[in-house]
Design an enzyme around this catalytic site. Structure first.
Site, PDB file in Angstrom:
ATOM      1  N   TYR A 123       0.860  -1.200   0.000  1.00  9.27           N
ATOM      2  CA  TYR A 123       0.000   0.000   0.000  1.00  9.27           C
ATOM      3  C   TYR A 123       0.897   1.252   0.000  1.00  9.27           C
ATOM      4  CZ  TYR A 123      -4.371   2.568   0.620  1.00  9.27           C
ATOM      5  OH  TYR A 123      -5.447   3.407   0.436  1.00  9.27           O
TER       6      TYR A 123
ATOM      7  N   LYS B 121      -3.197   8.443   2.971  1.00 10.76           N
ATOM      8  CA  LYS B 121      -4.405   8.251   3.784  1.00 10.76           C
ATOM      9  C   LYS B 121      -4.203   8.774   5.211  1.00 10.76           C
ATOM     10  CE  LYS B 121      -7.228   6.254   0.785  1.00 10.76           C
ATOM     11  NZ  LYS B 121      -8.292   7.068   0.145  1.00 10.76           N
TER      12      LYS B 121
HETATM   13  P1  NAD Z   1     -12.759   3.388  -7.912  1.00 11.28           P
HETATM   14  O1  NAD Z   1     -11.670   3.136  -8.880  1.00 11.28           O
HETATM   15  O2  NAD Z   1     -14.111   2.959  -8.302  1.00 11.28           O
HETATM   16  O3  NAD Z   1     -12.799   4.932  -7.490  1.00 11.28           O
HETATM   17  C1  NAD Z   1     -11.666   5.754  -7.473  1.00 11.28           C
HETATM   18  C2  NAD Z   1     -12.057   7.030  -8.175  1.00 11.28           C
HETATM   19  O4  NAD Z   1     -11.002   7.999  -8.094  1.00 11.28           O
HETATM   20  C3  NAD Z   1     -12.355   6.828  -9.665  1.00 11.28           C
HETATM   21  O5  NAD Z   1     -13.664   7.220  -9.972  1.00 11.28           O
HETATM   22  C4  NAD Z   1     -11.363   7.744 -10.350  1.00 11.28           C
HETATM   23  O6  NAD Z   1     -11.877   8.349 -11.507  1.00 11.28           O
HETATM   24  C5  NAD Z   1     -11.114   8.764  -9.259  1.00 11.28           C
HETATM   25  N1  NAD Z   1      -9.931   9.575  -9.516  1.00 11.28           N
HETATM   26  C6  NAD Z   1      -8.639   9.159  -9.648  1.00 11.28           C
HETATM   27  N2  NAD Z   1      -7.858  10.201  -9.975  1.00 11.28           N
HETATM   28  C7  NAD Z   1      -8.658  11.299 -10.050  1.00 11.28           C
HETATM   29  C8  NAD Z   1      -8.449  12.671 -10.364  1.00 11.28           C
HETATM   30  N3  NAD Z   1      -7.229  13.150 -10.666  1.00 11.28           N
HETATM   31  N4  NAD Z   1      -9.514  13.516 -10.343  1.00 11.28           N
HETATM   32  C9  NAD Z   1     -10.739  13.064 -10.044  1.00 11.28           C
HETATM   33  N5  NAD Z   1     -11.012  11.775  -9.741  1.00 11.28           N
HETATM   34  C10 NAD Z   1      -9.977  10.905  -9.750  1.00 11.28           C
HETATM   35  O7  NAD Z   1     -12.301   2.643  -6.567  1.00 11.28           O
HETATM   36  P2  NAD Z   1     -12.904   2.677  -5.075  1.00 11.28           P
HETATM   37  O8  NAD Z   1     -12.327   1.484  -4.412  1.00 11.28           O
HETATM   38  O9  NAD Z   1     -14.350   2.890  -5.116  1.00 11.28           O
HETATM   39  O10 NAD Z   1     -12.180   3.952  -4.443  1.00 11.28           O
HETATM   40  C11 NAD Z   1     -12.862   5.039  -3.866  1.00 11.28           C
HETATM   41  C12 NAD Z   1     -12.197   5.474  -2.575  1.00 11.28           C
HETATM   42  O11 NAD Z   1     -12.330   4.434  -1.621  1.00 11.28           O
HETATM   43  C13 NAD Z   1     -10.712   5.782  -2.679  1.00 11.28           C
HETATM   44  O12 NAD Z   1     -10.416   6.913  -1.878  1.00 11.28           O
HETATM   45  C14 NAD Z   1     -10.081   4.553  -2.068  1.00 11.28           C
HETATM   46  O13 NAD Z   1      -8.814   4.840  -1.532  1.00 11.28           O
HETATM   47  C15 NAD Z   1     -11.078   4.247  -0.987  1.00 11.28           C
HETATM   48  N6  NAD Z   1     -11.019   2.888  -0.429  1.00 11.28           N
HETATM   49  C16 NAD Z   1     -11.092   1.796  -1.237  1.00 11.28           C
HETATM   50  C17 NAD Z   1     -11.032   0.522  -0.686  1.00 11.28           C
HETATM   51  C18 NAD Z   1     -11.054  -0.711  -1.545  1.00 11.28           C
HETATM   52  O14 NAD Z   1     -10.589  -1.763  -1.099  1.00 11.28           O
HETATM   53  N7  NAD Z   1     -11.595  -0.659  -2.749  1.00 11.28           N
HETATM   54  C19 NAD Z   1     -10.912   0.371   0.712  1.00 11.28           C
HETATM   55  C20 NAD Z   1     -10.866   1.521   1.507  1.00 11.28           C
HETATM   56  C21 NAD Z   1     -10.915   2.777   0.926  1.00 11.28           C
HETATM   57  O1  0WE Z   2      -7.044   2.949  -1.700  1.00 12.91           O
HETATM   58  C1  0WE Z   2      -7.062   1.913  -2.324  1.00 12.91           C
HETATM   59  C2  0WE Z   2      -6.660   1.872  -3.776  1.00 12.91           C
HETATM   60  C3  0WE Z   2      -5.839   3.056  -4.140  1.00 12.91           C
HETATM   61  C4  0WE Z   2      -5.216   3.040  -5.510  1.00 12.91           C
HETATM   62  C5  0WE Z   2      -5.242   1.968  -6.399  1.00 12.91           C
HETATM   63  C6  0WE Z   2      -4.622   2.073  -7.644  1.00 12.91           C
HETATM   64  C7  0WE Z   2      -4.565   0.937  -8.615  1.00 12.91           C
HETATM   65  C8  0WE Z   2      -4.366   1.405 -10.040  1.00 12.91           C
HETATM   66  C9  0WE Z   2      -4.540   4.176  -5.873  1.00 12.91           C
HETATM   67  N1  0WE Z   2      -3.927   4.291  -7.058  1.00 12.91           N
HETATM   68  C10 0WE Z   2      -3.969   3.274  -7.947  1.00 12.91           C
HETATM   69  N2  0WE Z   2      -3.310   3.428  -9.144  1.00 12.91           N
HETATM   70  C11 0WE Z   2      -3.421   2.544 -10.158  1.00 12.91           C
HETATM   71  O2  0WE Z   2      -2.765   2.711 -11.208  1.00 12.91           O
HETATM   72  N3  0WE Z   2      -7.418   0.758  -1.670  1.00 12.91           N
HETATM   73  C12 0WE Z   2      -7.691   0.812  -0.244  1.00 12.91           C
HETATM   74  C13 0WE Z   2      -7.464  -0.561  -2.328  1.00 12.91           C
HETATM   75  C14 0WE Z   2      -6.127  -1.211  -2.134  1.00 12.91           C
HETATM   76  O3  0WE Z   2      -5.100  -0.899  -2.941  1.00 12.91           O
HETATM   77  C15 0WE Z   2      -3.998  -1.616  -2.490  1.00 12.91           C
HETATM   78  C16 0WE Z   2      -4.364  -2.391  -1.375  1.00 12.91           C
HETATM   79  C17 0WE Z   2      -5.744  -2.118  -1.141  1.00 12.91           C
HETATM   80  C18 0WE Z   2      -6.558  -2.685  -0.041  1.00 12.91           C
HETATM   81  C19 0WE Z   2      -2.699  -1.632  -2.963  1.00 12.91           C
HETATM   82  C20 0WE Z   2      -1.758  -2.444  -2.346  1.00 12.91           C
HETATM   83  C21 0WE Z   2      -2.110  -3.196  -1.238  1.00 12.91           C
HETATM   84  C22 0WE Z   2      -3.423  -3.197  -0.738  1.00 12.91           C
END
Ligand code: NAD
Ligand code: 0WE
Length: 258
Positions: free
Chosen positions: A155, A162
């Protein structure tokens, strides 16, 4: 009557139907909210616009949070269309993929800046423009992950982003309390969204996680959406500056498998 009846809310960060932002949007719409969405680039516009239309969205406009010009244009559209705002969901994160594997110590200056700009500063950037519209108070919500307080393998720089985001939540909450604006975060457990796709070892992370939680299961998009609904609505009127874990009890568990 729904708990968000008559409320106007912006949902930033829908990429597709598996986005956490989309789960929040569906539930907010069901509770009576009028919604606005952003998209980044033409490829995502083709996905987001049809989805937004299913929820009778008032606003579907481009917004890349790294661009001050796009931020200004987006919020001036919101001002014109609504003249006010009740809640905003910030569900945006990005880091260079190369920085999400291998050793943290290899993180370059530019990868560090990019991750912190998109994933943390963007909350300040949208808050600065949303707050003047929240004339009767409001609620700002962002999404975070436990990688902020624990060193989660791979991560890496996102964990640092974060941690800064969660601190930003506390400073904004403290700053905006006088205006009746609350600021909170949901810390979600891992979910297979677009942002999780292509992360090496994500499947294994989900299998291990499930065993380590109190509830002995992974969290769903619905779990996160429902808690988000509470935080953007008046149900949480006394809550601000909080990081609310929607993690099936992962954080409070020792993680040893019974
Ligand atoms: P997702 O890919 O559906 O959403 C991420 C969004 O970020 C996308 O819509 C993308 O367009 C947007 N984004 C990236 N760069 C951008 C920019 N420059 N300007 C505007 N928008 C931009 O994935 P998700 O998992 O729904 O992620 C949403 C949030 O939830 C993130 O903050 C992520 O860190 C957080 N999160 C995700 C998880 C997980 O496991 N999926 C867990 C905890 C927190
Ligand atoms: O916040 C996230 C994802 C954030 C994320 C993911 C990507 C993948 C594609 C940010 N930037 C990018 N850029 C890319 O090009 N999570 C909480 C999901 C997540 O991501 C991980 C995790 C978990 C959980 C990455 C490594 C290890 C665990």
């Amino acid at each position: 009557m729904g708990i968000l009846q008559g409320k106007k809310g912006l949902i930033l960060g829908v990429a597709n139907e598996r986005s956490i932002a989309w789960s929040i949007a569906r539930l907010a719409h069901r509770e009576g909210a009028t919604l606005g969405f952003n998209f980044v680039g033409e490829a995502l516009e083709k996905r987001v616009r049809p989805l937004a239309e299913t929820l009778d969205a008032d606003i579907v406009e481009p917004l890349d949070v790294t661009s001050d010009a796009q931020l200004d244009a987006f919020f001036s559209k919101v001002e014109k269309k609504w003249g006010g705002l009740d809640f905003l969901v910030h569900s945006i994160a990005f880091a260079n993929k190369a920085s999400l594997r291998g050793r943290f110590i290899e993180t370059s200056r530019s990868d560090f800046h990019l991750a912190l700009d998109v994933s943390c500063y963007s909350l300040v950037a949208v808050a600065r423009r949303a707050v003047p519209l929240m004339k009767e108070g409001g609620s700002l919500l962002t999404l975070t992950y436990i990688g902020s307080i624990r060193a989660v393998p791979n991560y890496n720089v996102m964990g640092v982003a974060k941690a800064a985001l969660e601190s930003t939540v506390r400073y904004l909450a403290s700053d905006l309390g006088t205006e009746g604006i609350r600021v909170n975060a949901v810390s979600a457990g891992p979910i297979k969204t677009l942002a999780a796709s292509g992360i090496s070892g994500f499947k294994e992370l989900l299998t291990n996680y499930e065993k380590a939680t109190a509830l002995k299961r992974n969290v769903s998009l619905d779990d996160v959406g429902k808690s988000a609904l509470y935080l953007v609505s008046d149900l949480s009127s006394g809550v601000t500056g909080e990081v609310h874990y929607v993690d099936a009890g992962f954080r409070i568990s020792l993680g040893l498998i019974r």
